[in-house]
Design an enzyme around this catalytic site. Structure first.
Site, PDB file in Angstrom:
ATOM      1  N   ASP A  89     -42.817 -34.304  38.836  1.00 51.65           N
ATOM      2  CA  ASP A  89     -42.601 -34.851  39.464  1.00 51.65           C
ATOM      3  C   ASP A  89     -42.602 -36.339  38.530  1.00 51.65           C
ATOM      4  O   ASP A  89     -43.495 -36.586  38.091  1.00 51.65           O
ATOM      5  CB  ASP A  89     -42.917 -35.103  40.896  1.00 51.65           C
ATOM      6  CG  ASP A  89     -43.888 -35.495  41.119  1.00 51.65           C
ATOM      7  OD1 ASP A  89     -45.121 -34.789  40.402  1.00 51.65           O
ATOM      8  OD2 ASP A  89     -44.542 -36.501  41.601  1.00 51.65           O
ATOM      9  N   GLU A 152     -47.431 -35.882  42.516  1.00 56.59           N
ATOM     10  CA  GLU A 152     -47.749 -36.767  42.806  1.00 56.59           C
ATOM     11  C   GLU A 152     -47.626 -38.645  42.513  1.00 56.59           C
ATOM     12  O   GLU A 152     -48.633 -39.325  42.849  1.00 56.59           O
ATOM     13  CB  GLU A 152     -48.531 -36.638  41.200  1.00 56.59           C
ATOM     14  CG  GLU A 152     -50.030 -37.104  40.933  1.00 56.59           C
ATOM     15  CD  GLU A 152     -49.705 -38.720  40.002  1.00 56.59           C
ATOM     16  OE1 GLU A 152     -50.431 -39.503  39.923  1.00 56.59           O
ATOM     17  OE2 GLU A 152     -48.536 -38.703  39.898  1.00 56.59           O
TER      18      GLU A 152
END
Length: 470
Positions: A89, A152
């Protein structure tokens, strides 16, 4: 056996670049508006996760997708497991890019794209290091597990879910910071300052918006203001020109009778280093705070301007703290929002705090300082405690030795405000992929990674993984 790791990386450079470029083309920003059971953080993070796991399947590793939250790529056997943690991400691209953030461009020896340095580029370097070890058929005494995350940059819900279903590795590292090593990380918590959405008097704050994520310094801010008469409009317009001349921001003010639309442009940065950015939200509040607002709008603007603006170390907020080893607490105001009449008006402040202070202490300090401003304090769902692995731990010692062997430079321990997956393990650290003296573009427009650093990191990762797992 002597292995020429540099030669092995050189032989795979073109393949690495192609795989990385394809991965960078996936817009993997979290999008809760499109979240489904199949895509818990939206389609982008899911697609990037699946794309990375597909590389593992292609290359003959054992692969498991854990319900599109996270997954892993396994190799080898043994009683212990070495974990490598990367994430697919990315933070929102935001404004200010010279190129398409999701169409990677190579120029001047760098690859530009969102995620190139945080964390798709470093993850690909570590994956190719693992791939080289497999292709060379090197003997191992431990299992190697590459854990791939997809949340994250937001709430780490991917790892919460993953560890509910899978065992944690025994030790390991995350390629999501810098060399020579990050063996300590400050605590991390977000505290929200809440305000009433009321206005009184001749000037009303209709709305105010700044920021994309708590862990980013806002690069832009906008506000809509209404005033009692056009004379006040003219005064605000004149003062805005003087304000942007006197401060390190740019922007625009559009006047339509008694309604003004204002934009301020600063400079984004990683929330762990708020001093490296120019917070457009607090600068806009600083400009507006000189005018006669009242009610909740006044409290919102005055708090941002008088207490939060450039308070990188929490001194004005009354929460400053410093530890001899971990250094100073830092504060980033990542999200500012006000809507007239709304009950959801806030300044979200993100703290990277050293050992020796606590979230309870921070809340108490804020309440004491801001009580007269009508602010109430709420906590974020996640608090990450300070984390440290001693420098004499065999994991840290080995990783520092590999760094020294390949760079000729003395290794040393580092403690940062940024949070990495390295802290997921008691014996977990962050290791690379950025080298000392690098230009930090993480969470900023025109993010890039040096190709020399990308390949050099791959060499170091290959040697380090082999030494740890052989």
């Amino acid at each position: 056996m002597t292995i020429d790791w540099k030669k092995e990386v050189e032989a795979r450079k073109d393949d690495l670049m192609k795989d990385l470029s394809d991965l960078l083309r996936i817009n993997s920003e979290r999008d809760d508006s499109k979240a489904t059971a199949d895509a818990p953080f939206g389609p982008g993070p899911r697609d990037a996760l699946k794309h990375m796991l597909a590389y593992g399947e292609r290359d003959g590793f054992e692969v498991k997708n854990v319900d599109n939250y996270a997954g892993h790529i396994d190799f080898g056997e043994g009683d212990e497991t070495l974990g490598i943690f990367g994430h697919m991400d990315v933070v929102p691209a935001g404004d200010g890019w010279s190129t398409d953030p999701y169409e990677p461009v190579v120029k001047d020896g760098k690859i530009f794209a969102r995620g190139s340095s945080d964390d798709k580029g470093p993850s690909m370097a570590a994956y190719y290091a693992m791939k080289i070890i497999k292709e060379l058929g090197l003997p191992l005494s431990k299992k190697i597990r590459f854990v791939v995350g997809s949340d994250e940059e937001s709430g780490w819900a991917d790892m919460d879910y993953y560890f509910q279903h899978e065992e944690a590795p025994d030790f390991g590292f995350s390629p999501d910071a810098e060399f020579p090593i990050i063996n300590g990380e400050k605590g991390n918590i977000t505290l929200t300052l809440n305000f009433k959405g009321t206005n009184d008097g001749e000037i009303h704050l209709i709305n105010f918006k700044s920021g994309l994520r708590e862990n980013m310094v806002p690069g832009t801010a906008t506000a809509t203001v209404t005033v009692a008469d056009e004379a006040i409009s003219a005064e605000m317009e004149k003062n805005f020109t003087a304000f942007t001349t006197a401060h390190p921001v740019s922007g625009s003010i559009k006047v339509d009778g008694t309604t003004l639309a204002i934009e301020v442009v600063g400079k984004g940065a990683h929330g762990a280093h708020p001093e490296a950015g120019i917070n457009a939200g607090t600068f806009l509040a600083l400009f507006l705070d000189q005018f006669d607002f009242a009610g909740g709008a006044k409290h919102f603007l005055h708090t941002a301007a008088a207490y939060v603006h450039e308070d990188f170390y929490g001194e004005k907020l009354g929460v400053a703290y410093e530890d001899v080893k971990m250094g100073k607490l830092t504060m980033n105001a990542g999200l500012l929002s006000f809507v007239e009449g709304s009950e959801d008006n806030y300044i979200r402040t993100n703290y990277r705090y050293p050992k020796g202070t606590t979230p309870d202490t921070l809340v108490a300090g804020l309440e004491k300082t801001l009580g007269a401003e009508g602010a109430t304090i709420t906590r974020g769902q996640r608090n990450m405690e300070p984390h440290y692995v001693p420098i004499d731990d065999p994991l840290v010692a080995t990783l520092l030795q590999v760094y020294e062997d390949h760079t000729g430079q003395k290794g040393f321990e580092q403690i940062i405000g940024g949070g990495t997956y390295g802290r997921l393990l008691k014996r977990g650290v962050a290791y690379g992929a950025m080298f000392p003296g690098y230009t930090d573009t993480m969470h900023q427009a025109n993010e890039f990674m040096s190709l020399d650093d990308l390949f050099r990191a791959t060499v170091i990762y290959a040697d380090a993984i082999y030494r740890l797992a052989k």
